[in-house]
Design an enzyme around this catalytic site. Structure first.
Site, PDB file in Angstrom:
ATOM      1  N   HIS A 200      -4.352   1.566   7.719  1.00 28.21           N
ATOM      2  CA  HIS A 200      -2.966   2.083   7.762  1.00 28.21           C
ATOM      3  C   HIS A 200      -2.811   3.242   6.767  1.00 28.21           C
ATOM      4  CE1 HIS A 200       1.579   1.285   7.883  1.00 28.21           C
ATOM      5  NE2 HIS A 200       1.450   2.046   6.803  1.00 28.21           N
ATOM      6  N   GLU A 201      -3.359   3.073   5.548  1.00 27.67           N
ATOM      7  CA  GLU A 201      -3.215   4.121   4.514  1.00 27.67           C
ATOM      8  C   GLU A 201      -4.072   5.339   4.834  1.00 27.67           C
ATOM      9  OE1 GLU A 201      -0.767   3.602   2.902  1.00 27.67           O
ATOM     10  OE2 GLU A 201      -0.627   1.420   2.953  1.00 27.67           O
TER      11      GLU A 201
ATOM     12  N   CYS B  71       6.016  -0.121   7.616  1.00 32.80           N
ATOM     13  CA  CYS B  71       5.674   1.070   6.841  1.00 32.80           C
ATOM     14  C   CYS B  71       6.891   1.471   6.029  1.00 32.80           C
ATOM     15  CB  CYS B  71       5.272   2.212   7.773  1.00 32.80           C
ATOM     16  SG  CYS B  71       4.800   3.715   6.892  1.00 32.80           S
ATOM     17  N   LEU B  72       6.669   1.770   4.755  1.00 35.26           N
ATOM     18  CA  LEU B  72       7.786   2.165   3.895  1.00 35.26           C
ATOM     19  C   LEU B  72       8.408   3.480   4.364  1.00 35.26           C
ATOM     20  CD1 LEU B  72       6.209   1.189   0.456  1.00 35.26           C
ATOM     21  CD2 LEU B  72       8.038  -0.025   1.680  1.00 35.26           C
TER      22      LEU B  72
ATOM     23  N   GLN C   4       3.344   9.916   1.310  1.00 36.19           N
ATOM     24  CA  GLN C   4       4.637   9.221   1.383  1.00 36.19           C
ATOM     25  C   GLN C   4       5.538   9.605   0.212  1.00 36.19           C
ATOM     26  OE1 GLN C   4       2.540   5.277   2.260  1.00 36.19           O
ATOM     27  NE2 GLN C   4       4.441   5.038   3.398  1.00 36.19           N
TER      28      GLN C   4
ATOM     29  N   HIS D 180      -2.383   7.526   7.218  1.00 44.01           N
ATOM     30  CA  HIS D 180      -1.379   8.408   6.595  1.00 44.01           C
ATOM     31  C   HIS D 180      -2.017   9.712   6.106  1.00 44.01           C
ATOM     32  CE1 HIS D 180       2.437   6.275   6.474  1.00 44.01           C
ATOM     33  NE2 HIS D 180       1.898   5.185   5.955  1.00 44.01           N
TER      34      HIS D 180
ATOM     35  N   GLY E 183       0.851  -1.190   0.000  1.00 44.85           N
ATOM     36  CA  GLY E 183       0.000   0.000   0.000  1.00 44.85           C
ATOM     37  C   GLY E 183       0.882   1.233   0.000  1.00 44.85           C
TER      38      GLY E 183
HETATM   39  O1  GNR Z   1       4.072  -2.565   2.573  1.00 49.90           O
HETATM   40  C1  GNR Z   1       3.433  -2.401   3.606  1.00 49.90           C
HETATM   41  N1  GNR Z   1       3.107  -3.478   4.355  1.00 49.90           N
HETATM   42  C2  GNR Z   1       2.219  -3.429   5.417  1.00 49.90           C
HETATM   43  C3  GNR Z   1       2.183  -4.521   6.286  1.00 49.90           C
HETATM   44  C4  GNR Z   1       1.298  -4.529   7.340  1.00 49.90           C
HETATM   45  C5  GNR Z   1       0.440  -3.485   7.531  1.00 49.90           C
HETATM   46  C6  GNR Z   1       0.480  -2.378   6.690  1.00 49.90           C
HETATM   47  C7  GNR Z   1       1.353  -2.362   5.632  1.00 49.90           C
HETATM   48  S1  GNR Z   1       1.368  -1.000   4.555  1.00 49.90           S
HETATM   49  C8  GNR Z   1       3.055  -1.040   4.048  1.00 49.90           C
HETATM   50  C9  GNR Z   1       3.334   0.032   3.004  1.00 49.90           C
HETATM   51  C10 GNR Z   1       3.117   1.390   3.605  1.00 49.90           C
HETATM   52  O2  GNR Z   1       3.908   1.941   4.330  1.00 49.90           O
HETATM   53  N2  GNR Z   1       1.981   1.976   3.337  1.00 49.90           N
HETATM   54  O3  GNR Z   1       1.702   3.179   3.867  1.00 49.90           O
HETATM   55 NI    NI Z   2       2.805   3.248   5.748  1.00 48.11          NI
END
Ligand code: GNR
Ligand code: NI
Length: 172
Positions: free
Chosen positions: A137-138, A95-96, A52, A141, A47
């Site tokens: 999660h997204e 999270c990236l 980001q 952000h 995601g």
């Molecule tokens: O790649 C991602 N893996 C992930 C694993 C568990 C819960 C959420 C994520 S999202 C993350 C990519 C990211 O930072 N998205 O904002």
């Molecule tokens: Ni993230």
């Protein structure tokens, strides 16, 4: 399409911004979605939110397809959580924007979401499992919220300090 550098800690100035809704789906939004998707696949991740890449617009992309499976990208604009389940689920998140840090997060197990799709049509969806976790999660952000905000203050402050120190030492 272009690969764009991903904003990471300690850049909280960017990552804590609250993103603005898009007025509609035009060629600029579609180009940004495509760049987000390419950058996400390259990372690799499942995601990505526009902030980001440093763009404070309420846009995200998700693709949960595993390595070697056919791609299944989802393009989301202006998402709103309509409802969440009482039931919770735990998932080890990453999270990236916080490379190489993983921690268990508890969130609603199911979410119901309204958003604009790639055609600009209002769409509603119900998600469970990893899709529910990833959508939350997204959407976090887009509101300047990171998954470390859902863990203990001690762990959160420790990871933020680690990134501040790495930057001072020129290691980021
Ligand atoms: O790649 C991602 N893996 C992930 C694993 C568990 C819960 C959420 C994520 S999202 C993350 C990519 C990211 O930072 N998205 O904002
Ligand atoms: Ni993230």
């Amino acid at each position: 399409m272009s690969l764009i550098p991903i904003v990471t800690l300690p850049d909280e100035k960017t990552l804590r911004e609250v993103s603005k809704p898009v007025a509609g789906i035009d060629s600029h939004v579609k180009k940004l979605w495509d760049d987000m998707l390419e950058t996400m696949y390259h990372a690799p991740g499942i995601g990505l939110a526009a902030i980001q890449l440093g763009v404070a617009q309420r846009l995200l992309v998700i693709d949960l397809a595993k390595d070697g499976e056919a791609k299944t990208p989802i393009f989301v604009a202006n998402p709103e959580i309509i409802k969440t389940s009482e039931a919770r689920s735990d998932y080890e998140e990453g999270c990236l924007s916080i490379p190489e840090f993983y921690e268990m997060v508890t969130r609603p197990a199911e979410v119901w979401i309204r958003y604009l799709n790639r055609q600009g049509e209002p769409t509603e969806t119900h998600a469970t499992g990893l899709m529910a976790t990833c959508l939350q999660h997204e959407i976090d952000h887009l509101n300047g919220v990171l998954f470390i905000d859902h863990i203990s203050r001690l762990k959160r402050e420790r990871v933020i300090k680690k990134f501040q120190k790495a930057q001072k030492l020129g290691k980021l």
